[in-house]
Design a protein around this motif. Structure first.
Motif, PDB file in Angstrom:
ATOM      1  N   GLY A 131       0.811  -1.214   0.000  1.00 14.70           N
ATOM      2  CA  GLY A 131       0.000   0.000   0.000  1.00 14.70           C
ATOM      3  C   GLY A 131       0.841   1.258   0.000  1.00 14.70           C
ATOM      4  O   GLY A 131       0.548   2.220  -0.726  1.00 14.70           O
ATOM      5  N   PRO A 140      -3.367   3.296  -8.002  1.00 12.88           N
ATOM      6  CA  PRO A 140      -4.606   3.310  -7.217  1.00 12.88           C
ATOM      7  C   PRO A 140      -4.974   1.998  -6.540  1.00 12.88           C
ATOM      8  O   PRO A 140      -5.573   2.006  -5.475  1.00 12.88           O
ATOM      9  CB  PRO A 140      -5.671   3.702  -8.253  1.00 12.88           C
ATOM     10  CG  PRO A 140      -5.079   3.327  -9.573  1.00 12.88           C
ATOM     11  CD  PRO A 140      -3.607   3.523  -9.435  1.00 12.88           C
ATOM     12  N   ASP A 141      -4.660   0.858  -7.124  1.00 16.01           N
ATOM     13  CA  ASP A 141      -5.099  -0.410  -6.533  1.00 16.01           C
ATOM     14  C   ASP A 141      -3.909  -1.345  -6.330  1.00 16.01           C
ATOM     15  O   ASP A 141      -3.845  -2.428  -6.898  1.00 16.01           O
ATOM     16  CB  ASP A 141      -6.160  -1.087  -7.401  1.00 16.01           C
ATOM     17  CG  ASP A 141      -6.758  -2.328  -6.716  1.00 16.01           C
ATOM     18  OD1 ASP A 141      -6.658  -2.420  -5.481  1.00 16.01           O
ATOM     19  OD2 ASP A 141      -7.298  -3.190  -7.427  1.00 16.01           O
ATOM     20  N   GLN A 143      -3.313  -3.046  -3.841  1.00 13.86           N
ATOM     21  CA  GLN A 143      -3.712  -4.239  -3.095  1.00 13.86           C
ATOM     22  C   GLN A 143      -4.161  -5.389  -3.996  1.00 13.86           C
ATOM     23  O   GLN A 143      -4.359  -6.506  -3.525  1.00 13.86           O
ATOM     24  CB  GLN A 143      -4.818  -3.884  -2.108  1.00 13.86           C
ATOM     25  CG  GLN A 143      -4.350  -2.993  -0.970  1.00 13.86           C
ATOM     26  CD  GLN A 143      -3.196  -3.578  -0.168  1.00 13.86           C
ATOM     27  OE1 GLN A 143      -3.147  -4.790   0.075  1.00 13.86           O
ATOM     28  NE2 GLN A 143      -2.259  -2.746   0.231  1.00 13.86           N
ATOM     29  N   ARG A 144      -4.288  -5.139  -5.302  1.00 13.47           N
ATOM     30  CA  ARG A 144      -4.572  -6.249  -6.219  1.00 13.47           C
ATOM     31  C   ARG A 144      -3.447  -7.283  -6.152  1.00 13.47           C
ATOM     32  O   ARG A 144      -3.686  -8.483  -6.307  1.00 13.47           O
ATOM     33  CB  ARG A 144      -4.726  -5.741  -7.656  1.00 13.47           C
ATOM     34  CG  ARG A 144      -3.469  -5.091  -8.227  1.00 13.47           C
ATOM     35  CD  ARG A 144      -3.620  -4.665  -9.669  1.00 13.47           C
ATOM     36  NE  ARG A 144      -2.475  -3.895 -10.112  1.00 13.47           N
ATOM     37  CZ  ARG A 144      -1.300  -4.419 -10.446  1.00 13.47           C
ATOM     38  NH1 ARG A 144      -1.117  -5.730 -10.373  1.00 13.47           N
ATOM     39  NH2 ARG A 144      -0.316  -3.644 -10.846  1.00 13.47           N
ATOM     40  N   ARG A 147      -4.038  -9.446  -3.140  1.00 17.25           N
ATOM     41  CA  ARG A 147      -5.106 -10.421  -3.383  1.00 17.25           C
ATOM     42  C   ARG A 147      -4.587 -11.604  -4.194  1.00 17.25           C
ATOM     43  O   ARG A 147      -4.972 -12.762  -3.956  1.00 17.25           O
ATOM     44  CB  ARG A 147      -6.282  -9.739  -4.094  1.00 17.25           C
ATOM     45  CG  ARG A 147      -7.004  -8.712  -3.227  1.00 17.25           C
ATOM     46  CD  ARG A 147      -8.317  -8.275  -3.845  1.00 17.25           C
ATOM     47  NE  ARG A 147      -8.147  -7.520  -5.076  1.00 17.25           N
ATOM     48  CZ  ARG A 147      -7.981  -6.203  -5.136  1.00 17.25           C
ATOM     49  NH1 ARG A 147      -7.934  -5.483  -4.016  1.00 17.25           N
ATOM     50  NH2 ARG A 147      -7.857  -5.595  -6.303  1.00 17.25           N
TER      51      ARG A 147
END
Length: 283
Positions: A131, A140-141, A143-144, A147
């Motif tokens: 992060g 922006p993401d 955290q993909r 996952r």
């Protein structure tokens, strides 16, 4: 005739907002814009930058950063004890990413360079660092990636047969008998795979052990790198260890060792390597 239109576009498209990053050393670094020239002095951070799509922004890396292959063409800036500060300064980075334990943070800051110190040691740390690096890069993401790691570790765990569950494991991470404890990211992977680590969390993430400790713990399986595996059975008293008597020793190649030892985007692959070891030795 096009100048007014260009001016309007410039006004209409806002610049990326400045961000303030509080790093793992407690320092706060303000970045006015997403950095376009990045130095990374930790392999896991190098891999994280690349996984987040910013490999092209790297202008230099530490000696041990070797993945993806493209980073091998970048200037190598030394290791933990011999970091080339002068060369880093000459590269004019917008930000330097390094470990909290790095000895050059203050020297770099004294030269006016932006420094972000990060220390991923556990799963929770890796998620947090993803992060933070995402904030640095203005991704922006981020955290993909986390996952993907979680899904890959879960898949690896499902491949481990019941016969391997509860197997007592010693993972030697470095010569000198440094082991991966329960609280390390390696230890957490072992736990998720259903194994039992002989090094409890109370001893720390990567404690240095007395050889007799391992003998008394009597692991059923030993995981170790190729270099450390030489003469393993000749260590005093180790011929009594169940793992050695039964030939339950997984020796990892240098490439596998890199994957296993880096708390970053390839942790799912690391879990698959450990799971394969457990499957093979549980037969």
């Amino acid at each position: 005739m096009f100048k007014p239109l260009l001016w309007l576009l410039a006004v209409a498209l806002p610049a990326a907002a400045a961000v303030e990053i509080k790093d793992d050393g407690g320092a706060t670094t303000r970045l006015e814009a997403p950095p376009q020239r990045i130095v990374s002095l930790l392999p896991s951070l190098t891999e994280t930058v690349c996984e987040l799509g910013a490999c092209a922004r790297l202008v230099g890396v530490d000696r041990y950063s070797n993945f993806p292959a493209s980073v091998n063409a970048l200037p190598k800036l030394g290791g933990m004890d011999d970091t080339n500060v002068e060369l880093i300064a000459a590269l004019k980075p917008d930000v330097v990413l390094l470990a909290v334990s790095s000895r050059v943070s203050e020297r770099l800051r004294a030269l006016g360079l932006k420094v972000v110190a990060l220390e991923p040691r556990s799963y929770k740390d890796v998620q947090r660092v993803l992060g933070l690096v995402g904030q640095v890069l203005n991704v922006p993401d981020a955290q993909r990636v986390w996952r993907h790691i979680e899904a890959g570790v879960a898949a690896a765990a499902s491949s481990v047969p019941p016969a391997a569950h509860g197997m007592r494991v010693f993972y030697e991470v470095s010569s000198g008998l440094w082991g991966a404890g329960e609280s390390s990211f390696m230890g957490e992977t072992l736990t998720r795979l259903g194994a039992v680590n002989i090094i409890p969390a109370a001893l720390g993430p990567f404690p240095k052990l007395n050889p007799e400790y391992v003998v008394k713990a009597n692991p059923a399986l030993i995981m170790i790198g190729a270099r450390g595996a030489q003469g393993l059975a000749e260590r005093p008293g180790w011929d009594r260890i169940d793992a050695i008597r039964r030939g339950r020793v997984c020796v990892f190649s240098a490439d596998e060792g890199d994957v296993l030892s880096r708390p970053g985007p390839r942790m799912a692959e690391a879990a698959q390597i450990m799971a394969r070891c457990l499957r093979e030795k549980a037969r």
